[in-house]
Design a protein around this motif. Sequence first.
Motif, PDB file in Angstrom:
ATOM      1  N   THR A 256      10.626   7.439  10.469  1.00 24.34           N
ATOM      2  CA  THR A 256       9.433   6.811  11.025  1.00 24.34           C
ATOM      3  C   THR A 256       8.200   7.366  10.325  1.00 24.34           C
ATOM      4  O   THR A 256       8.038   8.590  10.225  1.00 24.34           O
ATOM      5  N   LEU A 257       7.348   6.464   9.845  1.00 15.97           N
ATOM      6  CA  LEU A 257       6.057   6.819   9.255  1.00 15.97           C
ATOM      7  C   LEU A 257       5.046   5.835   9.831  1.00 15.97           C
ATOM      8  O   LEU A 257       5.000   4.672   9.409  1.00 15.97           O
ATOM      9  N   GLY A 258       4.272   6.288  10.827  1.00 13.51           N
ATOM     10  CA  GLY A 258       3.373   5.366  11.519  1.00 13.51           C
ATOM     11  C   GLY A 258       4.198   4.298  12.223  1.00 13.51           C
ATOM     12  O   GLY A 258       5.091   4.605  13.009  1.00 13.51           O
ATOM     13  N   THR A 259       3.941   3.029  11.898  1.00 15.36           N
ATOM     14  CA  THR A 259       4.714   1.935  12.495  1.00 15.36           C
ATOM     15  C   THR A 259       5.871   1.492  11.608  1.00 15.36           C
ATOM     16  O   THR A 259       6.647   0.625  11.988  1.00 15.36           O
ATOM     17  N   ALA A 260       5.999   2.081  10.420  1.00 16.02           N
ATOM     18  CA  ALA A 260       7.087   1.729   9.497  1.00 16.02           C
ATOM     19  C   ALA A 260       8.328   2.544   9.828  1.00 16.02           C
ATOM     20  O   ALA A 260       8.242   3.747  10.081  1.00 16.02           O
ATOM     21  N   THR A 261       9.483   1.879   9.838  1.00 19.27           N
ATOM     22  CA  THR A 261      10.738   2.566  10.124  1.00 19.27           C
ATOM     23  C   THR A 261      11.803   2.159   9.112  1.00 19.27           C
ATOM     24  O   THR A 261      11.703   1.113   8.472  1.00 19.27           O
ATOM     25  N   ALA A 262      12.819   2.990   8.992  1.00 22.63           N
ATOM     26  CA  ALA A 262      13.974   2.684   8.143  1.00 22.63           C
ATOM     27  C   ALA A 262      15.152   3.498   8.655  1.00 22.63           C
ATOM     28  O   ALA A 262      14.971   4.529   9.312  1.00 22.63           O
TER      29      ALA A 262
ATOM     30  N   ILE B  64       0.856  -1.192   0.000  1.00 27.13           N
ATOM     31  CA  ILE B  64       0.000   0.000   0.000  1.00 27.13           C
ATOM     32  C   ILE B  64       0.890   1.239   0.000  1.00 27.13           C
ATOM     33  O   ILE B  64       2.069   1.163   0.348  1.00 27.13           O
ATOM     34  N   ALA B  65       0.311   2.365  -0.369  1.00 28.45           N
ATOM     35  CA  ALA B  65       1.071   3.623  -0.389  1.00 28.45           C
ATOM     36  C   ALA B  65       1.500   4.015   1.017  1.00 28.45           C
ATOM     37  O   ALA B  65       0.776   3.800   1.990  1.00 28.45           O
ATOM     38  N   ALA B  66       2.691   4.579   1.109  1.00 30.78           N
ATOM     39  CA  ALA B  66       3.185   5.157   2.358  1.00 30.78           C
ATOM     40  C   ALA B  66       2.821   6.640   2.301  1.00 30.78           C
ATOM     41  O   ALA B  66       3.426   7.391   1.549  1.00 30.78           O
ATOM     42  N   ALA B  67       1.825   7.032   3.059  1.00 33.32           N
ATOM     43  CA  ALA B  67       1.347   8.410   2.994  1.00 33.32           C
ATOM     44  C   ALA B  67       1.180   8.957   4.401  1.00 33.32           C
ATOM     45  O   ALA B  67       0.733   8.256   5.303  1.00 33.32           O
ATOM     46  N   GLY B  68       1.578  10.210   4.567  1.00 34.85           N
ATOM     47  CA  GLY B  68       1.444  10.869   5.854  1.00 34.85           C
ATOM     48  C   GLY B  68       2.694  11.641   6.178  1.00 34.85           C
ATOM     49  O   GLY B  68       3.500  11.957   5.305  1.00 34.85           O
ATOM     50  N   ASN B  69       2.852  11.930   7.460  1.00 29.42           N
ATOM     51  CA  ASN B  69       4.024  12.677   7.911  1.00 29.42           C
ATOM     52  C   ASN B  69       5.131  11.705   8.295  1.00 29.42           C
ATOM     53  O   ASN B  69       4.942  10.843   9.149  1.00 29.42           O
ATOM     54  N   ILE B  70       6.281  11.853   7.651  1.00 25.75           N
ATOM     55  CA  ILE B  70       7.442  11.040   7.976  1.00 25.75           C
ATOM     56  C   ILE B  70       8.372  11.875   8.842  1.00 25.75           C
ATOM     57  O   ILE B  70       8.620  13.042   8.543  1.00 25.75           O
ATOM     58  N   SER B  71       8.826  11.292   9.947  1.00 26.88           N
ATOM     59  CA  SER B  71       9.769  11.964  10.838  1.00 26.88           C
ATOM     60  C   SER B  71      11.160  11.467  10.517  1.00 26.88           C
ATOM     61  O   SER B  71      11.376  10.267  10.342  1.00 26.88           O
ATOM     62  N   ALA B  72      12.091  12.387  10.452  1.00 27.62           N
ATOM     63  CA  ALA B  72      13.484  12.042  10.188  1.00 27.62           C
ATOM     64  C   ALA B  72      14.359  12.651  11.278  1.00 27.62           C
ATOM     65  O   ALA B  72      14.271  13.846  11.555  1.00 27.62           O
ATOM     66  N   VAL B  73      15.177  11.817  11.879  1.00 31.02           N
ATOM     67  CA  VAL B  73      16.166  12.266  12.852  1.00 31.02           C
ATOM     68  C   VAL B  73      17.529  12.020  12.222  1.00 31.02           C
ATOM     69  O   VAL B  73      17.840  10.898  11.818  1.00 31.02           O
TER      70      VAL B  73
ATOM     71  N   THR C 193      19.746  17.179  13.629  1.00 33.77           N
ATOM     72  CA  THR C 193      18.480  17.851  13.337  1.00 33.77           C
ATOM     73  C   THR C 193      17.351  16.826  13.338  1.00 33.77           C
ATOM     74  O   THR C 193      17.584  15.627  13.179  1.00 33.77           O
ATOM     75  N   MET C 194      16.121  17.317  13.519  1.00 30.82           N
ATOM     76  CA  MET C 194      14.909  16.499  13.421  1.00 30.82           C
ATOM     77  C   MET C 194      13.913  17.271  12.563  1.00 30.82           C
ATOM     78  O   MET C 194      13.723  18.467  12.775  1.00 30.82           O
ATOM     79  N   VAL C 195      13.310  16.580  11.601  1.00 30.25           N
ATOM     80  CA  VAL C 195      12.330  17.225  10.724  1.00 30.25           C
ATOM     81  C   VAL C 195      11.151  16.285  10.496  1.00 30.25           C
ATOM     82  O   VAL C 195      11.260  15.079  10.679  1.00 30.25           O
ATOM     83  N   THR C 196      10.035  16.880  10.078  1.00 28.18           N
ATOM     84  CA  THR C 196       8.852  16.118   9.683  1.00 28.18           C
ATOM     85  C   THR C 196       8.398  16.645   8.331  1.00 28.18           C
ATOM     86  O   THR C 196       8.308  17.866   8.151  1.00 28.18           O
ATOM     87  N   HIS C 197       8.151  15.735   7.392  1.00 29.39           N
ATOM     88  CA  HIS C 197       7.699  16.102   6.059  1.00 29.39           C
ATOM     89  C   HIS C 197       6.507  15.248   5.669  1.00 29.39           C
ATOM     90  O   HIS C 197       6.423  14.076   6.039  1.00 29.39           O
ATOM     91  N   SER C 198       5.608  15.812   4.892  1.00 28.86           N
ATOM     92  CA  SER C 198       4.493  15.064   4.334  1.00 28.86           C
ATOM     93  C   SER C 198       4.980  14.316   3.093  1.00 28.86           C
ATOM     94  O   SER C 198       5.645  14.904   2.239  1.00 28.86           O
ATOM     95  N   VAL C 199       4.688  13.007   3.027  1.00 33.18           N
ATOM     96  CA  VAL C 199       5.120  12.199   1.888  1.00 33.18           C
ATOM     97  C   VAL C 199       3.967  11.338   1.377  1.00 33.18           C
ATOM     98  O   VAL C 199       3.008  11.079   2.084  1.00 33.18           O
ATOM     99  N   ARG C 200       4.108  10.918   0.138  1.00 35.31           N
ATOM    100  CA  ARG C 200       3.228   9.904  -0.449  1.00 35.31           C
ATOM    101  C   ARG C 200       4.100   9.109  -1.410  1.00 35.31           C
ATOM    102  O   ARG C 200       4.524   9.615  -2.451  1.00 35.31           O
ATOM    103  N   ILE C 201       4.375   7.863  -1.033  1.00 35.75           N
ATOM    104  CA  ILE C 201       5.213   6.980  -1.834  1.00 35.75           C
ATOM    105  C   ILE C 201       4.374   5.760  -2.188  1.00 35.75           C
ATOM    106  O   ILE C 201       3.938   5.020  -1.301  1.00 35.75           O
ATOM    107  N   ALA C 202       4.123   5.565  -3.471  1.00 33.64           N
ATOM    108  CA  ALA C 202       3.290   4.456  -3.935  1.00 33.64           C
ATOM    109  C   ALA C 202       3.910   3.121  -3.541  1.00 33.64           C
ATOM    110  O   ALA C 202       5.127   3.005  -3.355  1.00 33.64           O
ATOM    111  N   ALA C 203       3.077   2.102  -3.430  1.00 35.16           N
ATOM    112  CA  ALA C 203       3.574   0.743  -3.211  1.00 35.16           C
ATOM    113  C   ALA C 203       4.509   0.398  -4.365  1.00 35.16           C
ATOM    114  O   ALA C 203       4.175   0.604  -5.531  1.00 35.16           O
TER     115      ALA C 203
END
Length: 123
Positions: free
Chosen positions: A107-113, A46-55, A72-82
Motif C-alpha cells: 500500500t502506498l497512499g491509495t495505490a495497492t498491489a 506520476i512518480a510513486a513516492a512516499g512510504n510503502i507498507s508491505a504485509v 511480518t509488516m514493514v514500511t519503506h520509503s520509495v520513489r518509483i518513476a512513472a
Amino acid sequence: MAASAATVNVAAPVITLSASAAVHPTAVQSGKFVSVILTIANSGNIAAAGNISAVVASSSDGTASGITGTLTMVTHSVRIAAGGHGHLSIKFKATTAGSFFPYIMLTLGTATATAVGPMVTVS
C-alpha cells in the motif's frame, strides 16, 4: 498568430502499482530467515513516492482467502518513476514447520498491489 490544430490530452495523476516476488531460500529450517525480493512497477503517469507498507502473510494456496497468518509488516520509503520499477527486500524468520506461499500486500497512499511468491517449506 495562427491557431494550432494540435490536440492536448490531459489526464488525472495516477499511480498504478504491480508487483512480483522472488523468495530465497524456498526450503529452510525453523528459526532461519527467508528473504522476499519484490519488483514493484509503477505504470501510472506520476512518480510513486512516499512510504510503502508491505504485509507478508502466509497463504495455504497462494490466494488472499488462503491467508493463515501474518509473517511480518514493514514500511519503506520509495520513489518509483512513472513507467519505472524498483526493488524491495524483506526478511522474516520462519518459525512454524510446514509449507506456505508468501502473499504480499503493498500500500502506498491509495495505490495497492499484491504478489505471491513460490512455495516455502519449513522443516
